[in-house]
Enzyme design. Sequence first.
Site, PDB file in Angstrom:
ATOM      1  N   SER A  69      -9.266   2.250   2.639  1.00 17.10           N
ATOM      2  CA  SER A  69      -8.320   2.921   1.766  1.00 17.10           C
ATOM      3  C   SER A  69      -7.309   1.976   1.120  1.00 17.10           C
ATOM      4  O   SER A  69      -6.535   2.407   0.256  1.00 17.10           O
ATOM      5  CB  SER A  69      -7.563   3.993   2.577  1.00 17.10           C
ATOM      6  OG  SER A  69      -6.809   3.408   3.609  1.00 17.10           O
TER       7      SER A  69
ATOM      8  N   LYS B 198       0.843  -1.200   0.000  1.00 15.13           N
ATOM      9  CA  LYS B 198       0.000   0.000   0.000  1.00 15.13           C
ATOM     10  C   LYS B 198       0.877   1.248   0.000  1.00 15.13           C
ATOM     11  O   LYS B 198       1.883   1.314   0.723  1.00 15.13           O
ATOM     12  CB  LYS B 198      -0.900  -0.032   1.229  1.00 15.13           C
ATOM     13  CG  LYS B 198      -1.905   1.089   1.330  1.00 15.13           C
ATOM     14  CD  LYS B 198      -2.805   0.880   2.537  1.00 15.13           C
ATOM     15  CE  LYS B 198      -3.807   1.996   2.713  1.00 15.13           C
ATOM     16  NZ  LYS B 198      -4.717   1.764   3.860  1.00 15.13           N
TER      17      LYS B 198
ATOM     18  N   SER C 103     -10.021   0.122   6.846  1.00 19.99           N
ATOM     19  CA  SER C 103      -9.382   0.236   5.533  1.00 19.99           C
ATOM     20  C   SER C 103      -8.797  -1.052   4.975  1.00 19.99           C
ATOM     21  O   SER C 103      -8.409  -1.096   3.808  1.00 19.99           O
ATOM     22  CB  SER C 103      -8.293   1.311   5.571  1.00 19.99           C
ATOM     23  OG  SER C 103      -8.869   2.576   5.740  1.00 19.99           O
TER      24      SER C 103
END
Length: 447
Positions: free
Chosen positions: A152, A78, A176
Amino acid sequence: MTSWVGRTAAEIAAAVREKRATPREVVAEHLARIGKLDGRLGAFRVVRAEAALAEADEVGARGDLGELPLAGVPVAVKDNLPVRGETNRVGSAATPDTPAEADHVVVARLRAAGAVVVGLTNVPELCVFGTTEGVHGTSRNPWDTSRTAGGSSGGSATAVAAGLVPLALGNDGMGSLRIPAANCGLVTLKPGFGVVPAGISDGDWFGMSENGPLATTVEDARLLLSVIADTEFVRRDAPATLDVAVSLRSPLAGVTISAPYANAVREAAGLLIKAGHQVRRADPPYPLSLGVTSLATWTAGTSVDAQGLDPRLLARRTRVHAAIGRRFVKAVRTGSARQALRERLEPFFAEHDVLLLPALARRSPKAEAWHERGWLRNVLANTAYSPLTPPWNLTGWPAMSVPLGTLPSGAPTAVQLVARPGSETVLLEVAEELERRQPWRRTAPVG
């Protein structure tokens, strides 16, 4: 020729350790799939094709290859975690375009275990919202590309669900990991506080954010979690009969659970009854103040992360979020509201070993330019479909998302499992029970 795309990380690592495959051929095959599909899926901000192949050769030459738990496994990271030599943009035009000098500790642990980082995945700006889109791209759900992958960790979820990589690293501050995992039919576990090193942005959103795995199987989630925690989560020889509480109540007043997600919970409850567990309806005693606590902490975390960034380069929704949060930073930093929530919920978890509840309230929003829309519209869209994840960041307790059931479109639904601190192994065992009794399709039908 054996294809390694769509195979689990455990299968790939075993093949590399046993010299049935080389890290280079595994990585090259996944890079080819990324090149074929990612233009319409938007999983990656950066693909490290040349560097990944060179690093795959380095893994193949290691003297300890036969002992590496992730030998030759391609992974995605990420884009809010530093990867040596790559910029760390966190979904924003306002962040420095400066290569990281060193890997984040969990990235370093992946490399030490033999994994090869093939790229950095897209996130919403400063990882604030539950949809992944912005100046660096839009991440779509491979099961239904008209819908967002969630956020996210949306890019990481897209990458795994589409078979671009077998494993990805994400993190979870208000859901997330669990939100995109639920949207994309993946397994994830947000570990409890302190189990995995955090070090995410500036202050981990006051200790709420945790790094964790995105995987297609419980075995792979256990494998990656063990590597980044530097602790082996060993299956118990004789798992105990558990007291499982089942709840369909939303923590936020006025938000209801749609039928597909409620049905997934009922189905999971039936499977756990058949497995011999004690399963009964029981709702956690969520306080009426939970929504205020969540909003205050969420916005305050963004306010801290936005310090020092040029506000003219931030999206309007991010600027508003951070501005609202500034007034809450001092109060949130004390942790008193989160401690009060823990004390309120602890008796419930003293009585029940596991809480089974929906992962989401309804399907994800359309994959559209949410970063160009107003703050209130974004907040309402997020809370309407994901009201069930934030409480477990506020408490700091472990929580999983596990695929189960489908939407009318054929996209997956999911359930959430929560337990008291130190119960990661228990949650993994319950997830494995569900996986055994109701296997899910591991890779989305794209390409």
